[in-house]
Design a protein around this motif. Structure first.
Motif: not given
Length: 197
Positions: A84-88, A90-95, A178-180, A186-188
């Protein structure tokens, strides 16, 4: 050990290493987001972490830890928290992919520790040892681990390179975001496997 055993061991190692799982997804994300060298550092840590886990399971660690109260549950929740930490992240990444910018990628230690919290790694270790060795036979376990080492590293490295290949097509921050987010989902979602086992 005969060639008749080495070939099936190698096929098992390839199938379990290259098939999608949490570590493979992080390798893919690293390839899209960071320089290849940083992704390969993570892949190297994940490979060596897996080999240590594999040998430990082969020498009886899993059966010993199975009798420790709460170990399996603690491992499960540690895995969920880490994924969940890794997922978070990825979601935070600005691209954005600014080349000169210093970026903190998941490193060697994260790769090694992730394997110990990865149910796929435990399953591959336990099932591989059970199917291809005679219990705690040190020579067979070491031979199997020696086969696994390059196969696992090359498999994880291929996911890093796949991400780097995709990177040239996703220069726009919106596309990478979007990919991130898909990879994060998928990780979550892989946490569901940890929680229902």
């Amino acid at each position: 050990m005969s060639l008749a055993m080495i070939l099936p061991m190698s096929a098992f190692a390839l199938a379990s290493s290259i098939s999608p799982g949490p570590v493979n997804l992080v390798c893919l994300a690293s390839g899209t987001r960071y320089p290849i060298s940083q992704g390969l550092i993570f892949a190297t840590g994940a490979t060596l972490g897996f080999i240590v886990l594999f040998v430990a399971v082969g020498l009886g660690l899993y059966s010993v830890l199975a009798v420790v109260p709460g170990f399996t549950q603690a491992l499960r929740w540690a895995g969920v928290a880490f994924l969940l930490y890794l997922s978070f992240r990825l979601v935070q990444d600005d691209g954005r992919l600014a080349e000169g910018e210093a970026r903190k990628a998941p490193g060697f230690v994260a790769g090694a520790l992730m394997q110990w919290a990865n149910p796929k790694a435990w399953l591959a270790s336990a099932s591989g040892i059970g199917a291809y060795t005679r219990g705690a036979d040190l020579e067979e376990v070491v031979i199997f681990a020696a086969l696994y080492l390059p196969i696992c590293w090359l498999s994880l490295g291929s996911w890093v390179y796949a991400g780097a290949f995709l990177r040239q097509y996703i220069r726009r921050p919106a596309v990478l975001r979007t990919i991130n987010r898909i990879l994060a989902a998928m990780l979550a979602a892989s946490c569901i496997y940890l929680l229902v086992e």
